[in-house]
Design an enzyme around this catalytic site. Structure first.
Site, PDB file in Angstrom:
ATOM      1  N   GLY A 105     -26.743 102.304 -12.344  1.00 44.53           N
ATOM      2  CA  GLY A 105     -27.249 103.600 -12.785  1.00 44.53           C
ATOM      3  C   GLY A 105     -27.397 104.574 -11.632  1.00 44.53           C
ATOM      4  N   ARG A 106     -27.518 104.036 -10.435  1.00 46.27           N
ATOM      5  CA  ARG A 106     -27.560 104.941  -9.284  1.00 46.27           C
ATOM      6  C   ARG A 106     -26.869 104.315  -8.079  1.00 46.27           C
ATOM      7  NH1 ARG A 106     -33.465 104.956  -6.828  1.00 46.27           N
ATOM      8  NH2 ARG A 106     -34.055 102.837  -7.323  1.00 46.27           N
ATOM      9  N   ASP A 138     -31.992 109.705 -13.001  1.00 41.59           N
ATOM     10  CA  ASP A 138     -31.209 110.791 -12.420  1.00 41.59           C
ATOM     11  C   ASP A 138     -30.123 110.298 -11.472  1.00 41.59           C
ATOM     12  OD1 ASP A 138     -32.754 109.902 -10.327  1.00 41.59           O
ATOM     13  OD2 ASP A 138     -33.975 111.711 -10.153  1.00 41.59           O
ATOM     14  N   GLY A 139     -30.084 108.985 -11.226  1.00 42.18           N
ATOM     15  CA  GLY A 139     -29.050 108.441 -10.333  1.00 42.18           C
ATOM     16  C   GLY A 139     -29.317 108.707  -8.866  1.00 42.18           C
ATOM     17  N   ARG A 196     -24.214 101.013   1.133  1.00 36.71           N
ATOM     18  CA  ARG A 196     -24.340  99.560   1.197  1.00 36.71           C
ATOM     19  C   ARG A 196     -22.981  98.921   1.421  1.00 36.71           C
ATOM     20  NH1 ARG A 196     -27.449  98.355  -4.462  1.00 36.71           N
ATOM     21  NH2 ARG A 196     -29.574  98.290  -3.665  1.00 36.71           N
ATOM     22  N   ASP A 273     -30.750  90.941 -12.889  1.00 39.01           N
ATOM     23  CA  ASP A 273     -29.770  91.933 -12.446  1.00 39.01           C
ATOM     24  C   ASP A 273     -29.896  92.200 -10.945  1.00 39.01           C
ATOM     25  OD1 ASP A 273     -32.289  93.067 -13.558  1.00 39.01           O
ATOM     26  OD2 ASP A 273     -31.558  94.903 -12.645  1.00 39.01           O
ATOM     27  N   ASN A 274     -30.919  91.622 -10.310  1.00 40.46           N
ATOM     28  CA  ASN A 274     -31.069  91.772  -8.867  1.00 40.46           C
ATOM     29  C   ASN A 274     -30.758  90.477  -8.138  1.00 40.46           C
ATOM     30  OD1 ASN A 274     -31.759  94.430  -9.200  1.00 40.46           O
ATOM     31  ND2 ASN A 274     -33.959  94.087  -9.105  1.00 40.46           N
ATOM     32  N   ASP A 283     -30.739  94.707  -3.604  1.00 40.94           N
ATOM     33  CA  ASP A 283     -31.654  95.645  -4.272  1.00 40.94           C
ATOM     34  C   ASP A 283     -33.046  95.648  -3.642  1.00 40.94           C
ATOM     35  OD1 ASP A 283     -29.724  96.601  -5.859  1.00 40.94           O
ATOM     36  OD2 ASP A 283     -30.693  96.138  -7.757  1.00 40.94           O
TER      37      ASP A 283
HETATM   38  P1  AMP Z   1     -33.744  98.281 -10.027  1.00 36.47           P
HETATM   39  O1  AMP Z   1     -35.107  97.881 -10.521  1.00 36.47           O
HETATM   40  O2  AMP Z   1     -33.768  99.294  -8.906  1.00 36.47           O
HETATM   41  O3  AMP Z   1     -32.911  97.119  -9.700  1.00 36.47           O
HETATM   42  O4  AMP Z   1     -33.047  99.074 -11.226  1.00 36.47           O
HETATM   43  C1  AMP Z   1     -32.900  98.535 -12.516  1.00 36.47           C
HETATM   44  C2  AMP Z   1     -31.890  99.342 -13.300  1.00 36.47           C
HETATM   45  O5  AMP Z   1     -32.296 100.699 -13.392  1.00 36.47           O
HETATM   46  C3  AMP Z   1     -30.497  99.369 -12.683  1.00 36.47           C
HETATM   47  O6  AMP Z   1     -29.562  99.370 -13.734  1.00 36.47           O
HETATM   48  C4  AMP Z   1     -30.488 100.679 -11.950  1.00 36.47           C
HETATM   49  O7  AMP Z   1     -29.186 101.171 -11.794  1.00 36.47           O
HETATM   50  C5  AMP Z   1     -31.324 101.563 -12.845  1.00 36.47           C
HETATM   51  N1  AMP Z   1     -31.988 102.649 -12.113  1.00 36.47           N
HETATM   52  C6  AMP Z   1     -33.021 102.551 -11.250  1.00 36.47           C
HETATM   53  N2  AMP Z   1     -33.351 103.764 -10.773  1.00 36.47           N
HETATM   54  C7  AMP Z   1     -32.521 104.664 -11.338  1.00 36.47           C
HETATM   55  C8  AMP Z   1     -32.358 106.077 -11.267  1.00 36.47           C
HETATM   56  N3  AMP Z   1     -33.131 106.834 -10.477  1.00 36.47           N
HETATM   57  N4  AMP Z   1     -31.373 106.635 -11.986  1.00 36.47           N
HETATM   58  C9  AMP Z   1     -30.588 105.902 -12.784  1.00 36.47           C
HETATM   59  N5  AMP Z   1     -30.693 104.574 -12.913  1.00 36.47           N
HETATM   60  C10 AMP Z   1     -31.633 103.947 -12.196  1.00 36.47           C
HETATM   61 MG    MG Z   2     -31.217  96.482  -9.502  1.00 33.19          MG
END
Ligand code: AMP
Ligand code: MG
Length: 551
Positions: A105-106, A138-139, A196, A273-274, A283
């Site tokens: 997502g980002r 917002d990515g 990364r 997913d991490n 992550d």
């Molecule tokens: P994370 O907890 O950072 O591993 O994120 C979990 C999920 O949320 C993953 O699919 C990320 O890509 C998505 N995600 C986290 N932060 C954002 C963001 N600011 N914009 C879009 N997707 C996000």
């Molecule tokens: Mg993640």
């Protein structure tokens, strides 16, 4: 521009089905492993840190001769030849619950190029804008969390623990709104992008989503891709290939979590997913480093109630995540007994190796664990005695507020054998040991008599076992120094670098980066500043004591 633009390729895009719609519109996607992505672009990017060794190993050093060009490339404003941006499709279990499609997502993948050993390395921009998988997000990413990822991934590699790496840290020049503690206090923060680097960013969640969507032929295709490109040494006959692969995923995940326990790293969000399919740390979010020893400690405020991802729970969570992966791979492997046996084996291997780890931290053996050394220890004392010593050590650490890193650092210099093992007639030098360890304690109001009696019993066991195996101080110290880091990225250290960076001073990023390149070495010039307990002011400061997923 670059004298020799490296030939970027994308094996993932070439080998697997891809959604060619690149508009950053959040949506459910099926039948593909990735969606193409558009680069959003940023108005005024600025390169504030980069890793020269990593750039050199990727033959990208020329890029950095012009920081303006580097900033544009490393925030996605400018694509180098061969780069084809895309976001990966995956799902995952978050905090124990199936979360459906998540995906990059980002994070936007740019492509791969060979390193100096000829291994292909992928570049991925984190925080470069939205993709098909951004859901409500917002990515984007902020300086605070990007700086933490930049420094911590470098620290992890220097600790010899597998991790994704960070090539660069770029300020986007734009502001991002974040409510750091989800408490109705949104603020504008500086946007940033980390580049990364890893051989693969494929996660357990890739395979889980394909199983959940019953896309089994695609799951097999992805497994074949991972084995061909990242587990190429697996040369089993086709009937056993996936078994051998799953066995290796279990082994590298076990090694990874043991190494985290060794150095006191708490990931903070160990969702499936991490979890990297290569057993790398991936992550970096609300991670933290254990300071006062407490198995229940979690740096993640979001996890404060359940403590699912607390320090002591990490091995059980990695085990659970592997069980989720086993479920997802059931159709592929089609051997329930095998999968159950592997998951059970993780548990028993973990028990033995965790004991081995704690014995390595106290100098009785080397780290990483090896079966031969373990057998030798068992010839000198039965397993129960070793386990009892390990439990005694843990009780000691818990019985007063003790810094996990400093305790072992100080202990390595104290000759336990000489102080406690001289003979039955001589009094053990308890006061000297207590004085020696004083800098590891956060509390002062302890019941010294109770603590001292525990310390004495522990030290006597330690000395007795040392005598039993003929362990001399020089060897003990050498082993302990190789196993126990002196310098880790304490949260307050990262926070000080963030506070300075937010005023435009990036010098602390460079200083910490240098320090953390040699975490096991004596660094006299840095010692008094960084080989010490968390200062009192950091006990309650946001970012030092509490972190959230908001990044
Ligand atoms: P994370 O907890 O950072 O591993 O994120 C979990 C999920 O949320 C993953 O699919 C990320 O890509 C998505 N995600 C986290 N932060 C954002 C963001 N600011 N914009 C879009 N997707 C996000
Ligand atoms: Mg993640």
């Amino acid at each position: 521009m670059l004298k020799n633009p490296p030939p970027f390729v994308s094996r993932y895009l070439d080998a697997l089905p891809v959604d060619n719609e690149d508009a950053p519109v959040s949506r459910q996607v099926s039948g593909v492993c990735a969606s193409r992505a558009q680069m959003r672009g940023f108005s005024d990017p600025q390169l504030i840190a980069w890793n020269p060794d990593l750039a050199g190993s990727l033959s990208l050093q020329d890029l950095f001769t012009n920081p303006g060009v580097a900033a544009n490339v490393l925030c996605g404003n400018q694509l180098l030849p061969g780069m084809r941006p895309y976001a990966m499709r995956y799902g995952g279990h978050q905090f124990g619950h199936w979360a459906g499609q998540l995906g990059d997502g980002r994070a936007i993948n740019l492509g791969e190029l060979p390193d100096q050993r000829g291994r292909m390395q992928g570049l991925q921009l984190k925080g470069a804008g939205p993709t098909a998988y951004s859901r409500q997000g917002d990515g984007l990413a902020v300086l605070r969390s990007s700086l933490r990822e930049y420094l911590c991934s470098a620290a992890m590699i220097a600790l010899q623990i597998p991790s994704t790496r960070a090539l660069s840290l770029v300020l986007t020049g734009e502001q991002v709104v974040r409510d750091m503690f989800y408490d109705g206090n949104p603020k504008l923060e500086s946007g940033a992008v980390v580049c990364r680097v890893s051989e693969s960013f494929i996660r357990f969640g890739h395979f889980e989503l394909l199983a959940a969507r019953h896309e089994f032929p695609l799951q097999r295709q992805l497994a074949d891709f991972v084995i061909a490109n990242h587990y190429a040494h697996i040369d089993q006959d086709p009937a056993r290939r996936y078994q051998a692969w799953f066995h290796e995923i279990c082994a590298c995940s076990l090694q990874l979590v043991l190494d985290w326990q060794r150095v006191g790293f708490v990931h903070g969000v160990l969702n499936t997913d991490n979890m990297s399919i290569l057993g790398e740390t991936i992550d970096y979010g609300p991670y933290g480093w254990l300071e006062d020893y407490d198995p229940l400690w979690t740096p993640n405020t979001t996890d404060a109630a359940g403590r699912r991802y607390s320090f002591g729970n990490q091995p059980a969570i990695v085990h659970w995540n592997l069980a989720m992966l086993a479920n997802a791979l059931y159709q592929l492997i089609a051997d329930r007994d095998f999968l159950e046996a592997e998951i059970a084996q993780f548990e028993s291997d973990f028990q033995v190796r965790m004991t081995g780890l704690q014995l390595a931290k106290t100098g009785f053996c080397n780290w990483p664990w090896n079966a031969g050394e373990w057998q030798q220890l068992l010839q000198h004392a039965p397993v129960e005695e070793w386990v009892a010593f390990v439990l005694q050590t843990e009780e000691l650490l818990k019985s007063r507020s003790t810094d996990y890193t400093i305790f072992y650092d100080l202990l390595a210099d104290f000759n336990i054998g000489a102080a406690f093992g001289a003979g039955l007639d001589s009094a053990p030098d308890l006061a000297a040991l207590h004085r020696h360890l004083a800098d590891a304690f956060y509390d002062s109001d302890v019941d010294t008599a109770t603590y001292n009696s525990r310390l004495q019993k522990w030290a006597e066991t330690y000395a007795r076992l040392s005598r039993r195996i003929g362990l001399e101080q020089p060897l003990r110290k050498r082993r302990m120094r190789q196993c126990n880091p002196r310098y880790v990225l304490r949260n307050y250290m990262a926070q000080e670098a963030i506070d300075l960076a937010e005023t435009g001073d990036y010098s602390r990023i460079a200083e910490l980066f240098q320090l953390l390149q040699k975490p096991y070495a004596d660094q006299p010039a840095m010692h008094n500043r960084y080989c010490k307990k968390r200062p009192a002011w950091a006990n309650s400061k946001p970012g030092c004591a509490m972190l959230s997923c908001s990044s």
